[in-house]
Design a protein around this motif. Structure first.
Motif, PDB file in Angstrom:
ATOM      1  N   LEU A  13      54.532 -42.355  15.195  1.00 30.90           N
ATOM      2  CA  LEU A  13      53.418 -41.422  15.345  1.00 30.90           C
ATOM      3  C   LEU A  13      52.271 -42.041  16.126  1.00 30.90           C
ATOM      4  CD1 LEU A  13      53.317 -39.915  11.747  1.00 30.90           C
ATOM      5  CD2 LEU A  13      53.676 -38.614  13.852  1.00 30.90           C
ATOM      6  N   SER A  31      54.508 -47.247  13.338  1.00 32.15           N
ATOM      7  CA  SER A  31      54.908 -45.853  13.217  1.00 32.15           C
ATOM      8  C   SER A  31      55.094 -45.230  14.596  1.00 32.15           C
ATOM      9  CB  SER A  31      53.846 -45.067  12.453  1.00 32.15           C
ATOM     10  OG  SER A  31      54.121 -43.671  12.522  1.00 32.15           O
ATOM     11  N   VAL A  44      55.646 -37.297  17.172  1.00 28.66           N
ATOM     12  CA  VAL A  44      56.532 -38.435  16.906  1.00 28.66           C
ATOM     13  C   VAL A  44      57.200 -38.834  18.215  1.00 28.66           C
ATOM     14  CG1 VAL A  44      58.550 -39.263  15.642  1.00 28.66           C
ATOM     15  CG2 VAL A  44      56.960 -37.662  14.553  1.00 28.66           C
ATOM     16  N   ASP A  79      55.213 -54.933   9.573  1.00 30.99           N
ATOM     17  CA  ASP A  79      56.099 -53.778   9.465  1.00 30.99           C
ATOM     18  C   ASP A  79      56.333 -53.160  10.840  1.00 30.99           C
ATOM     19  OD1 ASP A  79      56.171 -53.992   6.665  1.00 30.99           O
ATOM     20  OD2 ASP A  79      54.289 -52.872   6.481  1.00 30.99           O
TER      21      ASP A  79
END
Length: 332
Positions: free
Chosen positions: A290, A288, A36, A285
């Motif tokens: 990640l 992420s 992350v 959106d």
């Protein structure tokens, strides 16, 4: 290494390409270990006596950055300086002298106050750890702190659950200022409170800053509150600072497309016909952390993105007036 840290004339706190990454998952799972990218290449300078407002969407890394700044989290890469001294890799013992001068107020006072201890003991704890004051002197200091933050003397014997949310936050503030710190990191200190209580806490923080000569890093979702309290603003997106500058300049003429969208969502009072502000609606959106996008982290949602934005990550560029913008095509 000396036991005390001397004040310097330069910035009180500075980060250089600060990064924080977390490993999640297991090497035995189908996806294996994943990373992350919580804080990604953040460079900030905090000057003595100012309030730096840190804003951005939920999950953009504000709270993680706050915990890195007070070394509650170890730093993955980059540098962190406090009072001109590199504290990036200091051990817990070596950090102890710094703890007196760098404190934090957390978002949820219910979670940061031990429910099994009286609040007077909680406020006294840093005094017992970091000073050689007698029990009587500590009690007097705790009473003084309760008075400063607007709590009554008999409150010291109560437990956290006996207080309202605003009162619990006052206890957290009293604990943070107990050792007369120089810098206080405020991680969304009013977001869990009613609007009227928010105003009381904001006014208290302003009074304390003036009386105690404090420097603040103020994190909040409410941009109206951030504008009211901040000297400068830093806008975060997906772990990175995309714009930084004087508060009024950033709010009145945001230069980064993400800053423009964020600030356009702040409600305004229409005092003249046709004086309403255009609302900028972002598509898609938030990517992420990640798997952050290549190039500019904002390009998948940016209304003005071009080919360069998809492949080349923009570095923060300094402009007149103390503004820094990480964008290939800023409106400045």
């Amino acid at each position: 290494m000396s036991d005390t840290m001397t004040k310097t004339e330069g910035p009180i706190l500075e980060t250089r390409a600060l990064m924080k990454r977390f490993s999640i998952g297991s090497r035995f799972s189908a996806e294996g270990r994943r990373t992350v990218h919580a804080v990604d290449n953040v460079s900030l300078t905090v000057r003595r006596g100012e309030t730096l407002g840190l804003v951005g969407e939920s999950g953009c890394g504000k709270s993680t950055l706050a915990r890195c700044l007070v070394r509650l989290y170890d730093i993955t890469d980059g540098k962190l300086f406090f009072e001109g001294e590199d504290i990036t890799g200091r051990s817990l013992n070596a950090l102890r002298p710094m703890r007196r001068r760098l404190q934090m107020v957390f978002q949820d006072p219910s979670a940061s106050l031990n429910p099994r201890r009286r609040v007077g003991d909680l406020v006294a704890e840093p005094l017992r750890i970091h000073t050689k004051l007698s029990a009587a002197e500590i009690n007097r200091r705790v009473a003084e702190l309760f008075d400063i933050v607007g709590l009554l003397p008999d409150h010291v014997t109560r437990y956290p659950h006996e207080f309202s949310g605003g009162q619990r936050q006052r206890v957290g503030i009293a604990r943070a200022i107990a050792l007369n710190p120089d810098l206080v990191v405020l991680d969304e200190p009013v977001s869990a409170l009613d609007v009227s209580v928010q105003a009381q806490i904001v006014n208290l923080l302003a009074d304390l800053q003036e009386k105690l000569n404090l420097t603040y890093i103020f994190i909040a979702h409410d941009l109206s509150v951030v504008r009211q309290v901040s000297t400068r603003i830093a806008v975060m997106y997906l772990g990175s600072v995309v714009e930084e500058g004087p508060a009024e300049a950033v709010f009145s003429t945001p230069a980064h497309p993400y800053s423009q969208a964020l600030i356009s969502a702040v409600p305004v009072v229409e005092t003249t016909p046709g004086g309403s502000r255009r609302r900028i609606l972002l598509t898609g959106d938030v990517p992420s952390p990640l798997n952050p996008p290549s190039g500019c982290r904002f390009h998948p949602r940016c209304p003005i993105a071009q080919d360069r934005c998809r492949t080349e990550r923009p570095e923060p560029t300094a402009y007149d007036g103390g503004r820094k913008v990480a964008c290939h095509f800023p409106t400045i």
